[in-house]
Write an enzyme that holds these catalytic residues in place. Sequence first.
Site: not given
Ligand code: UFG
Length: 327
Positions: A141, A169, A282
């Site tokens: 991605y 972000f 994750r």
């Molecule tokens: N998380 C949980 N439980 C859940 C869902 C998420 O603990 O049910 C945690 C994730 O592990 C992470 C945090 O919450 O630590 C945020 O997760 P999100 O899925 O909401 O967002 P991300 O940080 O994974 O995603 C963002 C952007 C993406 C980018 C990514 C880079 O949305 O576009 O950061 O790491 F690719």
Amino acid sequence: MTSILVVGGAGYIGSHMVKLLLGRHFDVTVLDNLSSGHRDAVVGGCFVQADLEDKIALDNLFAENQFAAVMHFASCIEVGESVERPGKYYQNNVANTLSLLNTMVVHKVKHFIFSSTAAIFGQPEYTPIDENHPKKPINPYGKSKLMVEQMLEDFDHAHGLKSVCLRYFNAAGADPEGQLGERHNPETHLIPLVLQAASRRRKQIYIYGSDYETEDGTCVRDYIHISDLCDAHLLALAYLRENQQSNQFNLGNGNGFSVREVIDKTSQVTQKNFEVVDSERRQGDPAVLVADAKKASEVLGWQAKFNQLEKIIEHAWQWELNHNWPN
Ligand code: UFG
């Protein structure tokens, strides 16, 4: 009237952008294949349902309109899925964007605003992350988004196609007027998932990892309100028109909140209790992702209006409560 093509305008961020553009009296055309977007999220303008892969449809669309600029929101966004199905990501995020850029060149459309991501940086080497941070994405991605950034550099050189890359972000929140919100299927983002637990659409919320090197052991993210993101796009458009220059900006509030803090704040805002379950990490989650958005503020004049987590959650909660689920 200035005519803007919004690719992916039926999706979460695209639909909020369309609403903002219409409110500012732009002439808006949305191109979306509705693979993950929703037709009823497009609140006005002209809607064209077509796939970016459809070169004829794309060419006709550009032949029939004189777009001043293109905003590109249509991409696949799930990190985990990108590891399992890289071809889907390189096809949709890279090859289809290339088709779009080639069409722009043929039709002499010179301004492009691209939805990029913090994922292009990979594991942070320092925090907060500014634009000079090394770019070493760790999943398809992030790589796909960085590839587009690199293509854009070459298209500027060769064809004078000027672009602004906005590296989001954690986009979150919803339309303050309650008309639009986040509707991913499946939903993977933290705030909507926690709100689903609060509204009882979901039994519990899982915390993915509580042994990170952070204050409370859970991952820290920089949540940015969707309206503030859209404002940055308007400023980017003005920047392109005034400066005729390509540029890249990181967009966040510069404040990190841990997963546990988000959950606690959500309980407070919603006045609801729900089950929270500690779970495994994750794959591919960096411990801390916080933006240094000084450049966006200095160069674009961007200022967040909703930089408080409460507001972000409040607006997303309003959407969760008022939307007619499931949809
Ligand atoms: N998380 C949980 N439980 C859940 C869902 C998420 O603990 O049910 C945690 C994730 O592990 C992470 C945090 O919450 O630590 C945020 O997760 P999100 O899925 O909401 O967002 P991300 O940080 O994974 O995603 C963002 C952007 C993406 C980018 C990514 C880079 O949305 O576009 O950061 O790491 F690719």
